[in-house]
Scaffold this motif. Structure first.
Motif, PDB file in Angstrom:
ATOM      1  N   ILE A   1      16.176  52.182 -20.406  1.00  0.00           N
ATOM      2  CA  ILE A   1      16.824  52.588 -19.158  1.00  0.00           C
ATOM      3  C   ILE A   1      15.807  53.328 -18.309  1.00  0.00           C
ATOM      4  CG2 ILE A   1      18.733  53.845 -18.118  1.00  0.00           C
ATOM      5  CD1 ILE A   1      20.226  53.496 -20.754  1.00  0.00           C
ATOM      6  N   LEU A   2      15.380  52.674 -17.243  1.00  0.00           N
ATOM      7  CA  LEU A   2      14.334  53.247 -16.400  1.00  0.00           C
ATOM      8  C   LEU A   2      14.936  54.031 -15.238  1.00  0.00           C
ATOM      9  CD1 LEU A   2      11.294  53.399 -16.363  1.00  0.00           C
ATOM     10  CD2 LEU A   2      11.242  51.430 -14.846  1.00  0.00           C
TER      11      LEU A   2
ATOM     12  N   ALA B   1      17.941  62.213 -21.257  1.00  0.00           N
ATOM     13  CA  ALA B   1      17.819  60.952 -21.997  1.00  0.00           C
ATOM     14  C   ALA B   1      19.167  60.250 -22.007  1.00  0.00           C
ATOM     15  CB  ALA B   1      17.352  61.215 -23.437  1.00  0.00           C
ATOM     16  N   PRO B   2      19.179  58.929 -22.147  1.00  0.00           N
ATOM     17  CA  PRO B   2      20.456  58.199 -22.201  1.00  0.00           C
ATOM     18  C   PRO B   2      21.266  58.595 -23.427  1.00  0.00           C
ATOM     19  CG  PRO B   2      18.568  56.717 -21.922  1.00  0.00           C
ATOM     20  CD  PRO B   2      18.020  58.043 -22.292  1.00  0.00           C
ATOM     21  N   GLY B   3      22.582  58.521 -23.298  1.00  0.00           N
ATOM     22  CA  GLY B   3      23.475  58.702 -24.428  1.00  0.00           C
ATOM     23  C   GLY B   3      23.997  57.351 -24.893  1.00  0.00           C
ATOM     24  N   LEU B   4      25.001  57.361 -25.733  1.00  0.00           N
ATOM     25  CA  LEU B   4      25.547  56.122 -26.288  1.00  0.00           C
ATOM     26  C   LEU B   4      26.091  55.196 -25.208  1.00  0.00           C
ATOM     27  CD1 LEU B   4      26.413  54.380 -28.687  1.00  0.00           C
ATOM     28  CD2 LEU B   4      28.511  55.746 -28.825  1.00  0.00           C
ATOM     29  N   VAL B   5      26.863  55.747 -24.266  1.00  0.00           N
ATOM     30  CA  VAL B   5      27.470  54.924 -23.218  1.00  0.00           C
ATOM     31  C   VAL B   5      26.404  54.310 -22.325  1.00  0.00           C
ATOM     32  CG1 VAL B   5      29.096  54.879 -21.294  1.00  0.00           C
ATOM     33  CG2 VAL B   5      29.527  56.384 -23.236  1.00  0.00           C
TER      34      VAL B   5
ATOM     35  N   ASN C   1      13.229  57.228 -21.869  1.00  0.00           N
ATOM     36  CA  ASN C   1      13.843  55.961 -21.451  1.00  0.00           C
ATOM     37  C   ASN C   1      14.683  55.287 -22.523  1.00  0.00           C
ATOM     38  OD1 ASN C   1      10.740  55.847 -20.064  1.00  0.00           O
ATOM     39  ND2 ASN C   1      12.498  55.795 -18.722  1.00  0.00           N
ATOM     40  N   PHE C   2      14.710  55.860 -23.718  1.00  0.00           N
ATOM     41  CA  PHE C   2      15.524  55.315 -24.798  1.00  0.00           C
ATOM     42  C   PHE C   2      16.432  56.403 -25.358  1.00  0.00           C
ATOM     43  CE2 PHE C   2      11.572  52.778 -24.894  1.00  0.00           C
ATOM     44  CZ  PHE C   2      12.101  51.509 -24.733  1.00  0.00           C
ATOM     45  N   ARG C   3      17.567  55.998 -25.902  1.00  0.00           N
ATOM     46  CA  ARG C   3      18.500  56.963 -26.472  1.00  0.00           C
ATOM     47  C   ARG C   3      17.966  57.536 -27.782  1.00  0.00           C
ATOM     48  NH1 ARG C   3      23.793  55.753 -30.038  1.00  0.00           N
ATOM     49  NH2 ARG C   3      24.526  57.921 -30.221  1.00  0.00           N
ATOM     50  N   PRO C   4      17.862  58.863 -27.898  1.00  0.00           N
ATOM     51  CA  PRO C   4      17.460  59.469 -29.174  1.00  0.00           C
ATOM     52  C   PRO C   4      18.549  59.254 -30.223  1.00  0.00           C
ATOM     53  CG  PRO C   4      17.117  60.992 -27.351  1.00  0.00           C
ATOM     54  CD  PRO C   4      17.953  59.859 -26.825  1.00  0.00           C
ATOM     55  N   PRO C   5      18.182  59.055 -31.485  1.00  0.00           N
ATOM     56  CA  PRO C   5      19.176  58.858 -32.545  1.00  0.00           C
ATOM     57  C   PRO C   5      20.185  60.004 -32.587  1.00  0.00           C
ATOM     58  CG  PRO C   5      16.974  58.376 -33.354  1.00  0.00           C
ATOM     59  CD  PRO C   5      16.808  58.969 -31.993  1.00  0.00           C
ATOM     60  N   GLU C   6      21.461  59.661 -32.662  1.00  0.00           N
ATOM     61  CA  GLU C   6      22.549  60.642 -32.715  1.00  0.00           C
ATOM     62  C   GLU C   6      22.543  61.579 -31.506  1.00  0.00           C
ATOM     63  OE1 GLU C   6      24.744  60.201 -35.102  1.00  0.00           O
ATOM     64  OE2 GLU C   6      23.472  58.602 -35.892  1.00  0.00           O
ATOM     65  N   ASP C   7      21.906  61.137 -30.428  1.00  0.00           N
ATOM     66  CA  ASP C   7      21.849  61.922 -29.185  1.00  0.00           C
ATOM     67  C   ASP C   7      21.184  63.293 -29.378  1.00  0.00           C
ATOM     68  OD1 ASP C   7      23.092  59.909 -27.681  1.00  0.00           O
ATOM     69  OD2 ASP C   7      25.083  60.647 -28.250  1.00  0.00           O
TER      70      ASP C   7
ATOM     71  N   ASP D   1      23.233  53.782 -23.088  1.00  0.00           N
ATOM     72  CA  ASP D   1      22.446  52.824 -23.863  1.00  0.00           C
ATOM     73  C   ASP D   1      23.180  51.493 -23.995  1.00  0.00           C
ATOM     74  OD1 ASP D   1      20.330  51.872 -25.461  1.00  0.00           O
ATOM     75  OD2 ASP D   1      21.337  52.505 -27.296  1.00  0.00           O
ATOM     76  N   SER D   2      24.486  51.555 -24.123  1.00  0.00           N
ATOM     77  CA  SER D   2      25.285  50.334 -24.272  1.00  0.00           C
ATOM     78  C   SER D   2      25.370  49.541 -22.978  1.00  0.00           C
ATOM     79  CB  SER D   2      26.699  50.687 -24.750  1.00  0.00           C
ATOM     80  OG  SER D   2      26.667  51.347 -26.003  1.00  0.00           O
ATOM     81  N   ASN D   3      25.357  50.260 -21.851  1.00  0.00           N
ATOM     82  CA  ASN D   3      25.548  49.612 -20.559  1.00  0.00           C
ATOM     83  C   ASN D   3      24.273  49.464 -19.738  1.00  0.00           C
ATOM     84  OD1 ASN D   3      28.712  49.364 -20.059  1.00  0.00           O
ATOM     85  ND2 ASN D   3      28.337  51.267 -21.152  1.00  0.00           N
ATOM     86  N   ALA D   4      23.181  50.059 -20.206  1.00  0.00           N
ATOM     87  CA  ALA D   4      21.879  49.977 -19.529  1.00  0.00           C
ATOM     88  C   ALA D   4      21.895  50.566 -18.120  1.00  0.00           C
ATOM     89  CB  ALA D   4      21.378  48.531 -19.499  1.00  0.00           C
TER      90      ALA D   4
END
Length: 220
Positions: free
Chosen positions: A56-57, A72-76, A113-119, A78-81
């Motif tokens: 996600i840029l 940083a992106p979260g789960l939502v 630009n990427f979701r960290p594990p477990e946010d 990351d799923s929707n870009a």
């Protein structure tokens, strides 16, 4: 041709040139962003990249004078870009509307630009690694004002790892590729959802941002 017709002709020619320059700027920025995205996607041995669905840029108005940078992106997301979605996105929309800004009229991005594990919060090593790309991203958008939301954004751009409460609400500057950008550090919407008692401080920051926009006569 009378005087008024001549003036109208000159005005139309001027508007046409402005439109051409804007189109050229947009095309150049779009090309550079695509190249930056390829560069980030080429990173090897990155735990963040390997555990995310999407890179996600950024999104929004590429020609906006305002660039807002989150953590940083979260789960939502990351799923929707896309940036700032769900409850976080709703709060951000309300914050911006409170100072008469629609989110579609600004450009939003992230420090990572990427979701960290477990946010989880990105490490200083991760922040430093991605800050190179973020600073190039800022140079491409070339905004008039940069808004840093959260401690990760603050560390990525300013290299400061202090508590955000001691740095927020003050206009500072950062120099990138020979250009100086005014910036404001404030709380991230996700933090305000967890600690709503700090919304009053965020509101003070937002009012200063609005004053700056008016002072620079920016169209948002």
């Amino acid at each position: 041709m009378n005087f008024m017709e001549e003036i109208n002709k000159e005005t139309q020619a001027m508007l046409k040139q402005i439109s051409i320059r804007k189109a050229e700027k947009t095309a150049n920025a779009t090309k550079r962003i695509a190249e930056l995205k390829k560069l980030i996607n080429s990173i090897q041995d990155c735990n963040l990249r390997n555990n995310s669905q999407n890179l996600i840029l950024g999104d929004g108005n590429i020609n906006s004078p305002i660039m807002l940078i989150g953590e940083a992106p979260g789960l939502v997301e990351d799923s929707n870009a896309n940036t700032f979605m769900g409850e976080v996105g709703e709060l951000l929309d309300k914050m911006l509307l409170a100072i008469e800004i629609k989110r579609k009229n600004i450009y939003c991005s992230y420090s990572i630009n990427f979701r960290p594990p477990e946010d989880r919060k990105p490490t200083s090593v991760e922040i430093k690694r991605y800050s190179v790309f973020l600073k190039e991203h800022i140079s491409i958008i070339d905004p008039k004002i940069v808004i840093l939301m959260g401690s990760t954004a603050m560390e990525a751009v300013k290299g400061i790892s202090d508590k955000i409460s001691s740095k927020r609400g003050k206009w500072e500057e950062v120099i990138l590729n020979g250009r100086t950008y005014p910036l404001m550090i404030t709380f991230n919407p996700s933090y305000l959802i967890r600690f709503p008692e700090n919304k009053k401080y965020s509101w003070e920051d937002l009012k200063k941002i609005r004053q700056k926009i008016k002072g620079l006569n920016l169209k948002v």
